[in-house]
Design a protein around this motif. Structure first.
Motif: not given
Ligand SMILES: NC(=O)C1=CN([C@@H]2O[C@H](COP(=O)(O)OP(=O)(O)OC[C@H]3O[C@@H](n4cnc5c(N)ncnc54)[C@H](OP(=O)(O)O)[C@@H]3O)[C@@H](O)[C@H]2O)C=CC1
Ligand SMILES: CC[C@](O)(C(C)=O)C(=O)O
Length: 331
Positions: A30-59
């Motif tokens: 979460h830290a790398h994804a959000l920091n890179l995004k805030d640094s202007g980088v095009n970030v996507i996230v990869g997770l398994y289907p049904g992952s608890k973390s997916a909701t947080k990343a989408k939010e």
């Protein structure tokens, strides 16, 4: 003296027009994804289907894909999965998408150094390892600061691997605090040693033993908690700011005399011999083999130890006390 690199040494432009896939969205993810995004980088996230973390990343406004899809879409792929699942996720979902020119990143050298992951020769393989927990990597970035990082190149297919690692470190805020070059082997062995002997293993054992000694002698558990656990952070903050000297400057002369005369009796020659034995188990791969096999067996010992630790008296006392600390930040 090893050299530290800062913002002016790293070029964020190397990330322009690149898509970075962060695989995993836990403590570091979460830290790398959000920091890179805030640094202007095009970030996507990869997770398994049904992952608890997916909701947080989408939010948080991030695009989330299955791991294979994210690996296929990305130019740079950072694996931030638990070390014990990286081998199978890499083999099944990432490796098929490692086409020429891509960069494979790790935040810890375990899977490369112990040959659980063997990447193809046509990609760069690098490491950017923050020297702190993910929540601090995010919090310090938001405060305009950063957490120091180690970086390393394992494979330099493009000729640009080192610059790319430094650019990534800049994107997550690492070059604000300073980054230091190492190798996958050195990072892996020192990181495992630090977490087993000092930071997590040694410190937890010291805290629990101190607490148990005071409680067994009839003192109130709450006082034992303050002395043996709560004050650790206050002392460690001083040590990190200005070394042992600053801590000793700040504590009373009585405490300092006790430190200098009694401390050495706690870490004896026997303790130092055990430290060397633990280091040798790391260097020989014995620890790695044990950890890999424990996970393959479904974590029977790990689960039992986690349960036992969660029931320790110090955890019960601490939970009740911390509930009364209105000032304590709760993640
Ligand atoms: N924790 C730290 O601060 C540090 C960690 N590192 C390294 O960073 C890496 C990541 O560790 P850490 O951040 O602690 O990991 P976490 O356990 O915090 O997070 C793991 C993430 O991976 C997801 N995940 C788990 N299994 C799978 C799977 N099979 N497929 C896809 N996603 C999966 C989890 O999703 P869900 O929760 O939904 O199951 C979660 O989002 C490791 O290499 C570690 O050694 C390095 C420095 C410090
Ligand atoms: C001390 C634990 C650590 O090595 C870290 C936060 O750096 C980890 O792997 O979590």
């Amino acid at each position: 003296m090893a050299r530290m690199y800062y913002d002016s040494d790293a070029n964020l432009d190397l990330l322009a027009n690149k898509t970075v896939a962060i695989i995993g969205y836990g403590s570091q993810g979460h830290a790398h994804a959000l920091n890179l995004k805030d640094s202007g980088v095009n970030v996507i996230v990869g997770l398994y289907p049904g992952s608890k973390s997916a909701t947080k990343a989408k939010e948080a406004g991030l695009e989330v894909y299955d791991v294979a899809e994210a690996a296929q879409k990305a130019d740079w792929i950072m694996i931030l999965l638990p070390d014990e699942v990286q081998k199978s996720v890499y083999k099944n979902e990432i490796e098929p998408h490692l086409t020429e020119g891509k960069v494979l990143f790790f935040a810890h050298g375990f899977n490369i150094h112990f040959a659980q992951v063997v990447p193809p020769a046509n990609v760069d393989v690098v490491m950017v390892a923050p020297k702190g927990p993910g929540h601090l990597v995010r919090r310090t970035y938001e405060q305009g600061e950063g957490v120091p990082c180690l970086f390393a190149v394992y494979q330099n297919a493009s000729g640009q691997a080192r610059d790319r690692a430094m650019a990534y470190a800049k994107g997550i805020g690492g070059t604000r605090a300073g980054i230091l070059e190492t190798t996958f082997r050195e990072e892996t062995e020192t990181d495992l040693f630090g977490e087993q002997v000092v930071l997590c293993g040694g410190l937890s054992a010291l805290i629990k033993s101190g607490f148990e000694t005071l409680v067994a002698a009839g003192y109130q558990p709450e006082l034992a908690y303050f002395e043996c656990l709560h004050e650790v952070k206050l002392i460690v903050d001083l040590i990190v700011e200005g070394g042992l000297a600053k801590m000793r400057d700040s504590i009373s002369n009585t405490a300092e005399y006790g430190d200098l005369t009694r401390g050495p009796r706690i870490v004896t020659d026997e303790t130092r011999a055990e430290m060397r034995k633990i280091l040798q188990e790391i260097q020989s791969g014995q620890f790695a083999r044990e950890f890999v096999l424990e996970n393959q067996a479904g974590k029977p010992g790990f689960t039992a130890m986690r349960r036992r630790e969660a029931e320790h008296h110090i955890e019960e006392v601490g939970k009740d006390l911390r509930a009364m600390f209105s000032w304590l930040k709760k993640d």
